[in-house]
Write a protein that holds these residues in place. Sequence first.
Motif, mmCIF file in Angstrom:
data_model
loop_
_atom_site.group_PDB
_atom_site.id
_atom_site.type_symbol
_atom_site.label_atom_id
_atom_site.label_comp_id
_atom_site.label_asym_id
_atom_site.label_seq_id
_atom_site.Cartn_x
_atom_site.Cartn_y
_atom_site.Cartn_z
ATOM 1 N N SER A 150 0.841 -1.193 0.000
ATOM 2 C CA SER A 150 0.000 0.000 0.000
ATOM 3 C C SER A 150 0.876 1.243 0.000
ATOM 4 O O SER A 150 1.981 1.250 0.550
ATOM 5 C CB SER A 150 -0.914 0.013 1.230
ATOM 6 O OG SER A 150 -1.805 -1.088 1.202
ATOM 7 N N ALA A 151 0.385 2.280 -0.655
ATOM 8 C CA ALA A 151 1.110 3.545 -0.656
ATOM 9 C C ALA A 151 1.034 4.192 0.720
ATOM 10 O O ALA A 151 0.153 3.888 1.526
ATOM 11 C CB ALA A 151 0.531 4.480 -1.720
ATOM 12 N N ILE A 153 1.517 7.955 3.133
ATOM 13 C CA ILE A 153 1.409 9.416 3.089
ATOM 14 C C ILE A 153 2.764 10.015 2.710
ATOM 15 O O ILE A 153 3.793 9.655 3.271
ATOM 16 C CB ILE A 153 0.930 9.966 4.448
ATOM 17 C CG1 ILE A 153 -0.512 9.525 4.720
ATOM 18 C CG2 ILE A 153 1.026 11.487 4.475
ATOM 19 C CD1 ILE A 153 -1.040 9.968 6.064
ATOM 20 N N GLY A 154 2.745 10.909 1.744
ATOM 21 C CA GLY A 154 3.979 11.550 1.290
ATOM 22 C C GLY A 154 4.514 10.979 -0.001
ATOM 23 O O GLY A 154 5.371 11.604 -0.637
ATOM 24 N N ASP A 155 4.045 9.800 -0.414
ATOM 25 C CA ASP A 155 4.503 9.218 -1.672
ATOM 26 C C ASP A 155 4.092 10.122 -2.837
ATOM 27 O O ASP A 155 2.958 10.600 -2.898
ATOM 28 C CB ASP A 155 3.904 7.826 -1.886
ATOM 29 C CG ASP A 155 4.525 6.777 -0.977
ATOM 30 O OD1 ASP A 155 5.549 7.091 -0.331
ATOM 31 O OD2 ASP A 155 4.006 5.650 -0.925
ATOM 32 N N GLU A 156 5.019 10.357 -3.763
ATOM 33 C CA GLU A 156 4.740 11.200 -4.921
ATOM 34 C C GLU A 156 3.985 10.393 -5.977
ATOM 35 O O GLU A 156 4.358 9.257 -6.292
ATOM 36 C CB GLU A 156 6.034 11.747 -5.515
ATOM 37 C CG GLU A 156 6.774 12.697 -4.584
ATOM 38 C CD GLU A 156 8.047 13.222 -5.213
ATOM 39 O OE1 GLU A 156 8.043 14.367 -5.708
ATOM 40 O OE2 GLU A 156 9.033 12.482 -5.235
ATOM 41 N N VAL A 157 2.939 10.994 -6.536
ATOM 42 C CA VAL A 157 2.084 10.266 -7.467
ATOM 43 C C VAL A 157 1.740 11.116 -8.684
ATOM 44 O O VAL A 157 1.850 12.346 -8.663
ATOM 45 C CB VAL A 157 0.775 9.806 -6.784
ATOM 46 C CG1 VAL A 157 1.056 8.760 -5.722
ATOM 47 C CG2 VAL A 157 0.023 10.996 -6.197
ATOM 48 N N LEU A 158 1.302 10.423 -9.742
ATOM 49 C CA LEU A 158 0.776 11.044 -10.946
ATOM 50 C C LEU A 158 -0.624 10.504 -11.167
ATOM 51 O O LEU A 158 -0.850 9.298 -11.027
ATOM 52 C CB LEU A 158 1.632 10.709 -12.168
ATOM 53 C CG LEU A 158 3.128 11.006 -12.105
ATOM 54 C CD1 LEU A 158 3.818 10.417 -13.329
ATOM 55 C CD2 LEU A 158 3.369 12.502 -12.033
ATOM 56 N N ALA A 159 -1.552 11.375 -11.521
ATOM 57 C CA ALA A 159 -2.900 10.942 -11.885
ATOM 58 C C ALA A 159 -3.057 11.137 -13.383
ATOM 59 O O ALA A 159 -2.986 12.266 -13.874
ATOM 60 C CB ALA A 159 -3.955 11.745 -11.133
ATOM 61 N N LEU A 160 -3.219 10.030 -14.117
ATOM 62 C CA LEU A 160 -3.343 10.096 -15.558
ATOM 63 C C LEU A 160 -4.743 9.701 -15.993
ATOM 64 O O LEU A 160 -5.358 8.810 -15.404
ATOM 65 C CB LEU A 160 -2.334 9.173 -16.245
ATOM 66 C CG LEU A 160 -0.901 9.717 -16.316
ATOM 67 C CD1 LEU A 160 -0.122 9.306 -15.081
ATOM 68 C CD2 LEU A 160 -0.209 9.228 -17.570
ATOM 69 N N GLY A 161 -5.202 10.397 -17.053
ATOM 70 C CA GLY A 161 -6.503 10.077 -17.594
ATOM 71 C C GLY A 161 -6.436 9.935 -19.090
ATOM 72 O O GLY A 161 -5.381 9.646 -19.644
ATOM 73 N N LEU A 217 -0.741 2.314 -8.620
ATOM 74 C CA LEU A 217 -1.059 2.203 -7.198
ATOM 75 C C LEU A 217 -2.561 2.111 -6.964
ATOM 76 O O LEU A 217 -3.004 1.525 -5.978
ATOM 77 C CB LEU A 217 -0.517 3.415 -6.428
ATOM 78 C CG LEU A 217 0.991 3.650 -6.467
ATOM 79 C CD1 LEU A 217 1.316 4.971 -5.762
ATOM 80 C CD2 LEU A 217 1.728 2.503 -5.798
ATOM 81 N N GLY A 218 -3.347 2.733 -7.855
ATOM 82 C CA GLY A 218 -4.783 2.767 -7.628
ATOM 83 C C GLY A 218 -5.540 3.218 -8.849
ATOM 84 O O GLY A 218 -4.969 3.451 -9.926
ATOM 85 N N SER A 232 -8.615 7.936 -4.764
ATOM 86 C CA SER A 232 -8.232 6.827 -5.626
ATOM 87 C C SER A 232 -8.401 5.505 -4.882
ATOM 88 O O SER A 232 -8.062 5.403 -3.694
ATOM 89 C CB SER A 232 -6.768 7.000 -6.070
ATOM 90 O OG SER A 232 -6.379 5.990 -6.964
ATOM 91 N N ILE A 233 -8.935 4.500 -5.581
ATOM 92 C CA ILE A 233 -9.123 3.178 -4.981
ATOM 93 C C ILE A 233 -7.788 2.445 -4.987
ATOM 94 O O ILE A 233 -7.192 2.248 -6.054
ATOM 95 C CB ILE A 233 -10.149 2.362 -5.773
ATOM 96 C CG1 ILE A 233 -11.507 3.077 -5.810
ATOM 97 C CG2 ILE A 233 -10.300 0.961 -5.193
ATOM 98 C CD1 ILE A 233 -12.514 2.410 -6.735
ATOM 99 N N PRO A 234 -7.272 2.014 -3.835
ATOM 100 C CA PRO A 234 -6.008 1.269 -3.802
ATOM 101 C C PRO A 234 -6.124 -0.026 -4.600
ATOM 102 O O PRO A 234 -7.077 -0.787 -4.443
ATOM 103 C CB PRO A 234 -5.801 0.983 -2.312
ATOM 104 C CG PRO A 234 -6.597 2.042 -1.601
ATOM 105 C CD PRO A 234 -7.795 2.276 -2.481
ATOM 106 N N LEU A 235 -5.161 -0.275 -5.474
ATOM 107 C CA LEU A 235 -5.200 -1.460 -6.321
ATOM 108 C C LEU A 235 -5.215 -2.770 -5.527
ATOM 109 O O LEU A 235 -5.961 -3.696 -5.893
ATOM 110 C CB LEU A 235 -4.014 -1.437 -7.293
ATOM 111 C CG LEU A 235 -4.062 -2.444 -8.438
ATOM 112 C CD1 LEU A 235 -5.279 -2.213 -9.312
ATOM 113 C CD2 LEU A 235 -2.788 -2.365 -9.274
ATOM 114 N N PRO A 236 -4.434 -2.897 -4.432
ATOM 115 C CA PRO A 236 -4.478 -4.164 -3.686
ATOM 116 C C PRO A 236 -5.868 -4.510 -3.163
ATOM 117 O O PRO A 236 -6.177 -5.687 -2.963
ATOM 118 C CB PRO A 236 -3.491 -3.922 -2.527
ATOM 119 C CG PRO A 236 -2.552 -2.882 -3.045
ATOM 120 C CD PRO A 236 -3.404 -1.981 -3.895
#
Length: 382
Positions: A150-151, A153-161, A217-218, A232-236
């Motif tokens: 699981s990710a 707090i503080g992890d850097e992320v990108l949201a792509l569409g 991640l999600g 975002s829904i966590p993938l796991p």
Amino acid sequence: MNKQWIISGIVTILIWGAGVYGFYFIKDAVPNKLSNPSTILASETIERTEDSVVAESKQLKEVIHETQKRVVHIEVADYSLGSGFLYNDQGDVVTNAHVVAGATDVKVKTTDNREFSGKVIGISEETDVAVVRVDGLKGTEPLPMNIDESAEIGDEVLALGSPLGFQNTVTTGIISGVDRDLDLPPYHYKNMYQISAPIAPGNSGGPLINRKTGEVLGINSAAADQGSIGFSIPLPNVIALIEGWSKTPMTTLPNIVEQARAEDFTFEEIGFSDHELAHYLVNYFYESLNYQDYVTAYSLLGSRWQSDTTYESFREGYLLTESVVVDDLVVKNEDALTVKAIITAEERKNSNITYHKYKVTYKLGYENDQMKILSGKGEVIE
């Protein structure tokens, strides 16, 4: 015995002498470095920092480019609804349930503007997740997944569409919260990631990506009414459901269309104009060239251009182009949809690097309901 001691003493003296000479030689040769070691460390730190910034920037662009190629645009009944991403080599695309609610067959468009038919093979009535099988994408390499961890707090992320929308379909941020619960009937969102990357039009159903690894991640699903907060829904949490549908597709889909498309969903997608799509396609053409992804760039050309220019000659024409920067780009309606741009090309010639500015003009239009770059010409700006 005495002879051995004498030889040993001579060797020892020689070694000590060489050491003393070496020390003073180095001291005299580089006095500034020895007398001011803090300056050396500072300059080396600056160089390393600059190198790392360049490397990080390049890595970010590569992650976005590689991810975009596996993110698709999903349409239901000719209405632009959202996004999805390729999760296995069987052509299965993960998306939100609200994106395909009430539909069995959908249209799927890829980054290079190819269009395929997709069939919903799994959808949940409680969790906002669904799977669409796209036979035309079977054998395509999927996105890497992180299904074990699981990710934080503080992890850097990108949201792509959807890459067929605005260029703003990539947003950056961090995991700003975990274990968030919310209700948007008919779905209950549990243990969600709260992210500072806004869920903009085109993002819903797309992947949440780890900025450093490029792993999914999600699933981007919802946005707050106020502020730059997305969820975002966590993938796991849903991977077992997804894999179950892939192995055993549903034979009957639940009818959840009326509830799922209620107006209180703040993340419904909108369509984009021909001007916006033309703007995107030309930019994406040059972006593909910059990553030496000649196959994708060539696929954006119209059939007549491709018939006049083989892929081999197209690729050969850009082998000496190191990079292209689009300085200015304007879309106009003349006798056809026209894109005019000023570009700066970094080119290699006889082991030397040169820079040239070009004024380029492209005509764009539709072929089999897909927008393509039909023709183009360029001239050097003195």
